[in-house]
Design a protein around this motif. Sequence first.
Motif, short mmCIF file in Angstrom:
data_model
loop_
_atom_site.label_atom_id
_atom_site.label_comp_id
_atom_site.label_asym_id
_atom_site.label_seq_id
_atom_site.Cartn_x
_atom_site.Cartn_y
_atom_site.Cartn_z
N VAL A 269 55.23 51.64 5.57
CA VAL A 269 54.79 50.25 5.68
C VAL A 269 55.91 49.36 5.14
CG1 VAL A 269 52.33 50.75 5.50
CG2 VAL A 269 53.65 50.32 3.43
N LEU A 270 55.93 48.11 5.60
CA LEU A 270 56.97 47.17 5.22
C LEU A 270 56.35 45.94 4.56
CD1 LEU A 270 59.82 45.85 5.29
CD2 LEU A 270 59.33 45.16 7.65
N VAL A 402 65.16 40.49 -4.18
CA VAL A 402 64.48 41.46 -3.31
C VAL A 402 63.96 40.72 -2.07
CG1 VAL A 402 62.61 43.14 -3.13
CG2 VAL A 402 63.84 42.86 -5.30
N ILE A 403 64.26 41.25 -0.89
CA ILE A 403 63.80 40.60 0.35
C ILE A 403 62.82 41.47 1.14
CG2 ILE A 403 65.80 39.12 0.61
CD1 ILE A 403 66.99 41.16 2.50
N LYS A 404 62.88 42.79 0.96
CA LYS A 404 61.97 43.70 1.67
C LYS A 404 61.73 44.94 0.82
CE LYS A 404 63.40 42.45 6.39
NZ LYS A 404 64.01 42.96 7.65
N VAL A 405 60.58 45.57 1.07
CA VAL A 405 60.25 46.83 0.40
C VAL A 405 59.63 47.76 1.43
CG1 VAL A 405 58.87 47.96 -1.38
CG2 VAL A 405 59.91 45.74 -1.85
N PHE A 406 60.17 48.98 1.53
CA PHE A 406 59.62 50.01 2.41
C PHE A 406 58.93 51.07 1.56
CE2 PHE A 406 63.01 48.21 4.97
CZ PHE A 406 62.43 48.15 6.23
N PHE A 409 54.76 57.16 3.01
CA PHE A 409 53.69 58.01 2.50
C PHE A 409 53.90 59.45 2.95
CE2 PHE A 409 52.06 53.71 2.74
CZ PHE A 409 51.42 53.56 1.53
N GLU A 410 53.14 60.34 2.32
CA GLU A 410 53.23 61.76 2.64
C GLU A 410 52.56 62.07 3.97
OE1 GLU A 410 54.41 65.69 1.95
OE2 GLU A 410 54.94 63.83 0.91
N THR A 411 51.48 61.35 4.31
CA THR A 411 50.74 61.61 5.55
C THR A 411 50.70 60.35 6.40
OG1 THR A 411 48.63 61.03 4.52
CG2 THR A 411 49.31 63.36 4.44
N GLU A 412 50.50 60.54 7.69
CA GLU A 412 50.42 59.41 8.60
C GLU A 412 49.12 58.63 8.43
OE1 GLU A 412 51.18 58.55 13.38
OE2 GLU A 412 51.22 60.58 12.56
N GLU A 413 48.04 59.30 8.01
CA GLU A 413 46.76 58.62 7.79
C GLU A 413 46.85 57.64 6.65
OE1 GLU A 413 47.18 61.83 8.13
OE2 GLU A 413 46.21 62.23 10.07
N ALA A 414 47.68 57.92 5.65
CA ALA A 414 47.78 57.02 4.51
C ALA A 414 48.41 55.69 4.88
CB ALA A 414 48.61 57.69 3.40
#
Length: 415
Positions: A269-270, A402-406, A409-414
């Motif tokens: 997520v971004l 700071v302009i962005k944070v990525f 996660f370990e799983t795609e469902e999260a």
Amino acid sequence: NTSVCRGRIMEKEEGHADKWLDQGNAVCSTETIDLHSRRDKESSKTWTRKFVERFLMNRSWYFPRKDKNNGPDLSKAYAYYEHFTLSRYLTNSDDDVHNTIRADPWEARKTELYNPFGTSTSNLGEFGIGVGLYFTMLRILAIILIIAGLINLPNIIYYSSADYKGENNNNFNWTTSGNAICTQKEWLACSNCDEENGRINATTPEGWTKGWEIIVERNACPRPELALGMANYASLIFLVMCFFLLGRYEKQREITLDEDKQTAQDYSVLVKNPPPEAYDPEIWREYFSQFAEKQVTSISVILNNHQLVRKLTQRRVWRKNLERYLPEKLDLDDENLVRNHVSMLMEEREEERKNICLLLCGCTLFPILRSLGYFLPPDILVDKIFSAKEEIEELLEEKYDVIKVFATFETEEAQ
């Protein structure tokens, strides 16, 4: 029978020509390039590599340093280019069926170059969803436009015939052949026209009138029949329907390509508007952990230090280019040592005999390329590297927001 590849070393299993055993970690070296240059079959090489190795490699005007000790090797250079720069895919050596898996650089298993004409759009999905979608839509659009052109073929034939253009048409132009532009003109007297009504052009190019008559110019081409207009409507309706269906197909195709190719985007997520001073990745990890089923794999905090990153990248490129001229394991951070080696190198170059091709390129092509940052000589590279070092030290003293944070996660469902 040993291949040094990226990060691992692979060795052929005894009795199996195409089966490899993982022998542990290794470091990529010139042995890798030498192995590929000797192992590549003639049929797997690009046509430019075949042509150079067969006809140009021993020509001094093409390869001036071919007889120099420890000089460059064109065969190894082409092997590096084909196995690292160009994209390759894994092949199934048992039944000679091509897999749709893109090979990593220095892959030890059997690989082949992608065919620019025979690669399917499903294989192009290995380069990313956007690349696969682009070429899929390009192929479909080409088919749609060809069919639309065939629908309009009766119109094209009619508008390019003598029935419309006229048999003795002196104004024929191939750029207007097949369209409805009328090149036949005639001058007529208009009894019910005046110069102020503005309905038609009521004067000749000279602007004269003859008595009470106004001379006007009129198209002399015949009026098209209704069937020609129906063909235009048919092609228009066909295009509207096709583009509507194409939009739905594009969404479905995007889902298919996305499911076939796993990327970090599927797990990440971004955050587009983080606090400017939220530098600590552990705080972000703790925040996103409440939404994760297992764990947060990684946190990337992006700063607005684009100028610093650009300067670091540029300096690294210059260092890589300078390394090709200097001995191995030379400390490039020692400015005096580097400048001494470069000065000796430039003296050797001045004493070398230059052929006509190098002299011609030095007066015409090289100045243009060097103004764009290509083919820089060693002395200019040294000046740029150490001047960039001072600029980088100044940029490191600045504070960046700071302009962005990525968050990955370990799983795609999260996600």
